[in-house]
Design a protein around this motif. Structure first.
Motif, PDB file in Angstrom:
ATOM      1  N   GLY A  27       0.377  24.700 -21.032  1.00 33.83           N
ATOM      2  CA  GLY A  27       1.400  23.707 -20.754  1.00 33.83           C
ATOM      3  C   GLY A  27       2.770  24.093 -21.271  1.00 33.83           C
ATOM      4  N   THR A  67       1.412  25.658 -16.613  1.00 34.41           N
ATOM      5  CA  THR A  67       1.201  24.319 -16.088  1.00 34.41           C
ATOM      6  C   THR A  67       2.295  23.393 -16.613  1.00 34.41           C
ATOM      7  OG1 THR A  67      -1.192  24.729 -16.145  1.00 34.41           O
ATOM      8  CG2 THR A  67      -0.483  22.447 -15.866  1.00 34.41           C
ATOM      9  N   ILE A  69       4.337  20.178 -17.541  1.00 32.42           N
ATOM     10  CA  ILE A  69       3.983  18.800 -17.887  1.00 32.42           C
ATOM     11  C   ILE A  69       5.233  18.132 -18.459  1.00 32.42           C
ATOM     12  CG2 ILE A  69       2.539  17.309 -19.343  1.00 32.42           C
ATOM     13  CD1 ILE A  69       0.774  18.792 -17.481  1.00 32.42           C
ATOM     14  N   GLY A  73       4.604  13.732 -22.456  1.00 38.53           N
ATOM     15  CA  GLY A  73       3.174  13.546 -22.213  1.00 38.53           C
ATOM     16  C   GLY A  73       2.362  14.807 -22.441  1.00 38.53           C
ATOM     17  N   ILE A  74       2.968  15.827 -23.052  1.00 40.24           N
ATOM     18  CA  ILE A  74       2.290  17.125 -23.120  1.00 40.24           C
ATOM     19  C   ILE A  74       1.163  17.142 -24.151  1.00 40.24           C
ATOM     20  CG2 ILE A  74       3.759  18.321 -24.811  1.00 40.24           C
ATOM     21  CD1 ILE A  74       3.774  20.690 -22.724  1.00 40.24           C
ATOM     22  N   ALA A  77      -1.795  15.416 -22.612  1.00 37.35           N
ATOM     23  CA  ALA A  77      -2.379  16.304 -21.606  1.00 37.35           C
ATOM     24  C   ALA A  77      -3.302  17.325 -22.257  1.00 37.35           C
ATOM     25  CB  ALA A  77      -1.277  17.016 -20.821  1.00 37.35           C
ATOM     26  N   THR A  80      -6.603  15.448 -23.770  1.00 30.46           N
ATOM     27  CA  THR A  80      -7.509  14.931 -22.741  1.00 30.46           C
ATOM     28  C   THR A  80      -8.057  16.030 -21.825  1.00 30.46           C
ATOM     29  OG1 THR A  80      -5.636  14.429 -21.280  1.00 30.46           O
ATOM     30  CG2 THR A  80      -6.425  12.663 -22.718  1.00 30.46           C
ATOM     31  N   LYS A  82      -6.378  18.187 -19.777  1.00 27.19           N
ATOM     32  CA  LYS A  82      -5.649  18.570 -18.566  1.00 27.19           C
ATOM     33  C   LYS A  82      -5.043  19.970 -18.695  1.00 27.19           C
ATOM     34  CE  LYS A  82      -4.542  13.809 -17.282  1.00 27.19           C
ATOM     35  NZ  LYS A  82      -3.467  12.795 -17.076  1.00 27.19           N
TER      36      LYS A  82
END
Length: 257
Positions: A27, A67, A69, A73-74, A77, A80, A82
């Motif tokens: 991320g 990725t 993000i 919200g990183i 992410a 969870t 992602k």
């Protein structure tokens, strides 16, 4: 002589092909952060941190996929599932370390203040009295500004990315921007930046807010991956690869003490 079962097993293995490398979703902030990471028109990402990430991933035998993000919200992410790792100039702070694990530091930069040229604003609480100060959403600079500048500044204005802040500073819609000194350096050295603005220096240090340098963020349970990343980072520092990557983007030492 091979049995039919053995021949079938061998054929199945052949059809399976080579073992694929581990794939990790890495991320970064969806908002560009040059010279650390930025996308081109086709969506391909480049920059100092991307080069470092690719080197780490090669050494740990992983295929890494950048990725993007939204910065605020990183961490969710990551926790969870992602994404599998954060390499987005995330500063190691005590508050963040309660949620995720961090690799060893891979660079450090002071937080400083950029103002319009000729301004008498200084990087202190008294020095920003009445000023409109820009800070990036979810950043340590936002936390610092709210802690130290909120009572004296005219306003703390929150932006999604540093580029928008600097554009508003150049246009006179902000009086100052608080940000990562290294990230503000390209603007400060540009023709537009030199025409409008000036760097006023670093703010007073506060490790509880400003942290201990940037590191890769991982889930706390991913201890084996963390060990591999730290081993790769140590090798990159020791064999000169770190300096080779850094010299492409910076003319100063960015590792810090």
């Amino acid at each position: 002589m091979f049995s039919k079962f053995t021949l079938a097993a061998v054929a199945a293995l052949g059809l399976a092909g080579p073992v694929m490398a581990e794939t990790l979703k890495v991320g970064v902030s969806a908002e560009p952060y040059p010279p650390f990471f930025t996308p081109d028109a086709s969506g391909s990402w480049s920059g100092w941190e991307i080069d470092l990430m690719n080197e780490i991933c090669t050494r740990i035998g992983a295929e890494c996929v950048v990725t993007p993000i939204a910065w605020d919200g990183i961490i969710p992410a990551l926790t969870t599932g992602k994404i599998d790792m954060i390499m987005g100039s995330m500063t190691i702070t005590p508050a963040r370390a309660e949620q995720i694990a961090f690799s060893d530091k891979y660079y450090a930069a002071p937080t400083g203040l950029m103002t319009q040229k000729g301004s008498d604003i200084e990087p202190t609480a008294e020095g920003v009295s009445g000023a409109f100060v820009g800070a990036q959403s979810g950043s340590i600079q936002e936390v610092y500004a709210n802690k130290y500048f909120a009572d004296t500044a005219g306003s703390i204005r929150i932006y999604q990315n540093l580029d928008e802040e600097l554009q508003d500073l150049a246009a006179g819609r902000l009086d100052a921007v608080i940000g990562d000194t290294l990230a503000m350096q390209p603007f400060a050295e540009s023709e537009a930046g030199q025409a409008c603005c000036e760097y006023k220096g670093a703010v007073e240090p506060d490790p509880e807010v400003l942290g201990y340098g940037a590191g890769a963020g991982l889930r706390q349970e991913d201890t084996e991956l963390l060990a591999r990343v730290n081993k790769a980072l140590a090798e990159i520092r020791e064999d000169g690869t770190y300096d080779q990557i850094t010299q492409k983007y910076f003319t100063v030492d960015i590792y810090g003490d």
